[in-house]
Design a protein around this motif. Structure first.
Motif, PDB file in Angstrom:
ATOM      1  N   PHE B 125      11.049   9.708   3.134  1.00 49.48           N
ATOM      2  CA  PHE B 125       9.937   9.238   2.236  1.00 49.48           C
ATOM      3  C   PHE B 125      10.232   8.180   1.086  1.00 49.48           C
ATOM      4  O   PHE B 125       9.341   7.654   1.009  1.00 49.48           O
ATOM      5  CB  PHE B 125       9.219  10.391   1.801  1.00 49.48           C
ATOM      6  N   ASN B 128       9.051   4.693   1.581  1.00 54.19           N
ATOM      7  CA  ASN B 128       7.561   4.639   1.238  1.00 54.19           C
ATOM      8  C   ASN B 128       7.479   3.937  -0.064  1.00 54.19           C
ATOM      9  O   ASN B 128       6.475   3.390  -0.495  1.00 54.19           O
ATOM     10  CB  ASN B 128       7.121   6.073   1.270  1.00 54.19           C
ATOM     11  N   PHE B 129       8.504   4.030  -1.242  1.00 54.90           N
ATOM     12  CA  PHE B 129       8.444   3.369  -1.924  1.00 54.90           C
ATOM     13  C   PHE B 129       8.420   1.955  -2.041  1.00 54.90           C
ATOM     14  O   PHE B 129       8.097   1.062  -2.917  1.00 54.90           O
ATOM     15  CB  PHE B 129       9.302   3.978  -3.243  1.00 54.90           C
ATOM     16  N   SER B 131       6.175  -0.764  -0.965  1.00 53.42           N
ATOM     17  CA  SER B 131       4.995  -0.869  -0.631  1.00 53.42           C
ATOM     18  C   SER B 131       4.724  -1.785   0.379  1.00 53.42           C
ATOM     19  O   SER B 131       5.576  -2.770   0.564  1.00 53.42           O
ATOM     20  CB  SER B 131       4.227  -1.110  -1.882  1.00 53.42           C
ATOM     21  N   SER B 424       5.213  -2.819  -8.732  1.00 50.23           N
ATOM     22  CA  SER B 424       4.379  -1.697  -8.195  1.00 50.23           C
ATOM     23  C   SER B 424       4.263  -0.388  -8.909  1.00 50.23           C
ATOM     24  O   SER B 424       3.141   0.184  -9.164  1.00 50.23           O
ATOM     25  CB  SER B 424       4.799  -1.449  -6.714  1.00 50.23           C
ATOM     26  N   LEU B 425       5.476   0.328  -9.173  1.00 50.32           N
ATOM     27  CA  LEU B 425       5.195   1.555  -9.910  1.00 50.32           C
ATOM     28  C   LEU B 425       4.831   1.526 -11.485  1.00 50.32           C
ATOM     29  O   LEU B 425       3.944   2.158 -11.702  1.00 50.32           O
ATOM     30  CB  LEU B 425       6.779   2.074  -9.862  1.00 50.32           C
TER      31      LEU B 425
END
Lengths: 579, 579
Positions: B125, B128-129, B131, B424-425
């Motif tokens: 997962f 997934n960071f 984007s 993004s974060l």
């Protein structure tokens, strides 16, 4: 409007009267008595000459009174910020040296400029990233660390160190060198101060004093300890017996001057200044908000930033070090009846008079008494029960709090806080990356839809209703794809999938892409996607793409509407059934 | 079970038949023809001897066939990962030197170990960071950067550089030194390859060939370009005219050996290896998922991680460099009818035979033709229209995408990606720190509650309904306090505040603390807080604190229930009114 926004004193100044002045005067007297020993003690904690603590309690109070929005906040040196100051300066120069004092002033200047800039840019929300468990863990751990760092003054031994890993061996290694007169003074001060906190007030009220007066007199406990210990040192010539005293304090007000500017040093101190600013702001605004709410007043985060910023700049220009709103001090100020920031101005005047007149009397004050003042003050902030509390409520918050405590105690103050903040964010992102989703069904006899695993609900054989309990964004976009593939693979008779979106507060570009490939894959499997309970802002955003035109399904105002359209028979029967 | 989970080949191997073998064989033939020029070209792009590209196309394919879960993914050197390899190794040693080759093997080993570890820890997962906008921006920008970096081979000039800021002046500065024979070969290859992509397939179908056959023949375009250009170089003695050729390629299969292990170099390469792993995994799994969905198959992220991990370890042990699943190559494999990973095994055999037999024939292959192959391949990945698209849908995603593109082009490949991910974060956190909240009212004639600013709804004068469209957690906890203070201050007749929580997916410890102080402040103002539509998981968590016992309000199953209890008259009338 704008001037009144930035100068809250224009507001309260207009209605000022004699009654408020009397109350402010009384509060100022009590706070001054409390502030003198605290200022000296926190300067010592910061590794600075005691008089700098007094300097930091004059001009900063005037600056805050002018620009700050809390009516009762009492600004000055505080324990946690003093500890952070010492940690930031330890590698710059030997504690107490002129370079060290200059660097402390520079640190205050940087901190002040950062706070003022945050005020101008309205960046107060940045402080919110210091979560409650992190702050609470930080304050508890700092309290333990500070108390331990003061043990050397109580024991009369040398024992330097910035973390428990350094402090504990340093203290244990010097235990054989304990200075007994110092230890006796230290322990009796501790016992006395502890007793004034817990036993004195009930005693005074039992003797017939009013609760307020008794409370205020209790606050004078440290002053009494100071007077008694000075008399003891003088009378018994304890300085010759090895009891370390404060020594000569320069008399007179501080001169105004700029700290020495040094680009290299500035860059070195900048991270610490940023953290001191944030921590100071959070501590200050928490106290300020609590006290303001009690009297139905409000405080403006921007004004608080500017008030604290100018207070720190004032500290820098007058030989002080970083300051902020102190917790216990502000509560005392409030309880003593302070009405306006003029109480702060009068406190500043009180400290100024003390600097002019009283400093020679403080020569024989034992450092052990100041250390005892600090220990009693900070231990009251330690709340390790909060960790259990947090842990029970949320494992993730508990981990962040534990990491903060361990980081502060074992690695260092700044690292500990940053560890806590970073971990809080990572755990939140990790959590949202695997969101909770629930297959829902209709509650018999109602239009409500609930989790099929928790409630006795009715599902339509052809319509699958999936509630997504998280915003859809890049860390979890693919997760949704996988979950839906899985659900559809296990239910071959499904013809419609309704994604129930009350918990979806955002669908970002990655999630939109995922939705599009979900639609495509569902189509090849003969299933149509629909949405329900999509919120206004999310709907607005979806309309900015062509998703709604080509996904082939409908957007229903409620899950009940969706089912009434897609499976009218089942829905009608379920609605009529008794729950 | 566990062995079958990790060895997907046990699954398809049991049903393998002659039909599948024939299809896999044909697909392998076509992919081999495509892979030979690509392998040579991407090795050149990575700054490595061309033969390493062939080495990286043998064992890694076998490893993936054993452990990977996609039936049709074609593994090997790909453009973006080769570019990242060049960027990672540029400061280690001069391109093409033995140290450089050794470092490339080490990089593949590290990347393989990281992927395998992620498989074991089920950390898929994490990818997934990255984007969608960041990946898309990264691939477009890499395409431009790669195409530009190959211009030197087309022009026959020296022009090194890792970013556009270095490449553009380097190319412009050497324009006067253009080698005309090279330029003629390069431009005609470009034109030919472009035409085979766009014009050849329609032509062949018009000539009566089936669409599939025409498509497959089209893929042989690069091979035809290679043969023609080799003949031209040989016949016209172009090497003497300054046309740079691939030169002597060592014949024979690669020996198995460990890359030189060097702790310092390992630490230096680790960040790049991590990023190469993530980017390679994301590219590969995107292709794999798309192709699997077309045939209603599924791929396992864990198996993909292990497949790619072992492929990279195999590349490291056989003189190769980092590999992953390639987009165009996998699509060709799929279109050519590949049924199982055995197609990959046969492709590997094809490449192995080529290394044994064909390498002497490749001596006169001009580098300009390989460069043309790369340019045509990568420019098809550039999609700057996506930026406009993303920007229109979401300003925040657009900013992240733009930052990635600018970062990759101007600063560097790794920095660009990390800039995009970080931004993004941060933008997501910033967004959730000031959540959307809406005061809601009842839609006449229904039990639904909607935003009073968007719909014509009815409010009760004594009950304020506030819908919170975000999880309540530390960055926004204080924001809620302020918003509620503001709302209550402007509505003195309010007696109840109902917080409608369908969008609240989490209440963390900081938010709980905020709720508690909200309750306290509301009480002093004579207002009672209630909650409605609280989700199961949030309710479970609240029950682990004592908030529900002492907050004094109720938790209603729906907003309608809340209003029916708190303002029955208003609710009844509104329900009967026509919308």
């Amino acid at each position: 409007m704008s001037l009144r926004h930035w100068l809250p004193c224009l507001e309260w100044g207009r209605q000022y009267d004699r009654h408020a002045a009397a109350q402010d005067g009384l509060a100022a007297l009590i706070v001054t008595m409390m502030l003198i020993p605290q200022s000296l003690a926190y300067a010592m904690l910061a590794g600075l000459p005691p008089v700098t603590g007094l300097y930091a309690s004059i001009l900063p109070l005037l600056a805050y009174a002018l620009f700050g929005s809390s009516r009762t906040l009492a600004v000055g040196p505080v324990a946690v910020v003093s500890l952070m100051t010492a940690a930031a300066l330890q590698s710059v120069a030997p504690a107490g040296s002129p370079e060290y004092v200059g660097a402390a002033m520079l640190l205050a200047l940087l901190s002040g400029l950062i706070l003022a800039a945050m005020a101008m840019l309205r960046l107060g929300f940045v402080a919110n990233f210091l979560s409650h468990p992190v702050i609470s863990g930080f304050i508890s751990a700092s309290g333990i660390l500070i108390a331990f760092s003061q043990l050397k003054h109580i024991l009369g031994i040398p024992a330097a160190g910035e973390t428990m890993l350094q402090l504990v061996p340093a203290v244990l290694g010097h235990l054989q060198a304990v200075n007994w007169p110092t230890l006796i003074i230290g322990v009796s001060s501790l016992a006395f101060l502890w007793w004034t906190r817990s036993g004195l007030k009930p005693l005074l009220t039992r003797l017939g004093l009013g609760a307020t007066l008794a409370g205020n007199l209790t606050k004078a406990g440290p002053v009494l300890a100071i007077i008694l210990s000075i008399l003891a040192v003088k009378g018994l010539h304890l300085e010759q017996a090895g009891v370390r005293v404060v020594g000569a304090i320069p008399q007179g007000l501080p001169g105004l001057m700029l700290p020495t500017m040094d680009l290299q040093l500035t860059l070195q101190l900048l991270p610490a200044a940023l953290l001191i600013s944030l921590v100071g702001f959070v501590e200050s605004i928490s106290v300020g908000q609590t006290l303001a709410a009690k009297r139905r007043q409000r405080i403006q985060p921007d004004s608080e930033l500017l008030g604290l910023g100018t207070a720190n700049i004032a500290a820098a220009l007058s030989g002080g070090f970083p300051v902020t709103g102190g917790f216990s001090r502000s509560v005392v100020n409030y309880d003593a009846g302070a009405q306006t920031p003029l109480a702060g101005v009068l406190t500043a005047a009180g400290i100024a008079i003390s600097v002019l007149l009283l400093t020679p009397l403080l020569h024989d004050l034992p450092q052990a008494v100041l250390a005892a003042t600090i220990i009693v003050a900070v231990l009251s902030l330690v709340d390790l029960g909060a960790l259990k509390h947090t842990w029970r409520y949320s494992r993730q918050d508990g981990i962040a709090q534990l990491a903060t405590i361990a980081g502060v105690l074992l690695i260092g103050v700044e690292t500990g806080v940053m560890l806590g903040v970073g971990l809080s964010l990572l755990l939140f992102l990790w959590r949202t990356s695997r969101p909770h989703m629930a297959v829902v069904g209709q509650l018999p006899g109602s239009e409500h839809f609930r989790n099929i695993d928790r409630f006795d609900v009715v599902e339509s054989p052809e319509v699958l209703s999936l509630r997504v309990d998280e915003s859809l964004y890049f860390p979890n976009a693919r997760f949704l794809e996988e979950r839906i593939s899985e659900l559809i693979a296990n239910r071959p008779q499904i013809r419609h999938l309704v994604l129930m979106c009350p918990g979806v507060n955002l669908i970002d570009a990655s999630a939109l892409e995922s939705l599009e490939s979900i639609v495509e894959r569902l189509h090849t499997a003969g299933v149509q996607l629909h949405l329900s309970e999509v919120k206004g802002p999310v709907m607005d955003q979806l309309k900015r793409s062509d998703f709604l035109q080509h996904f082939g399904g409908k957007v229903f105002v409620s899950q009940f509407e969706a089912l009434r359209n897609l499976a009218p028979e089942v829905t009608r029967r379920t609605l009529q059934r008794q729950a």
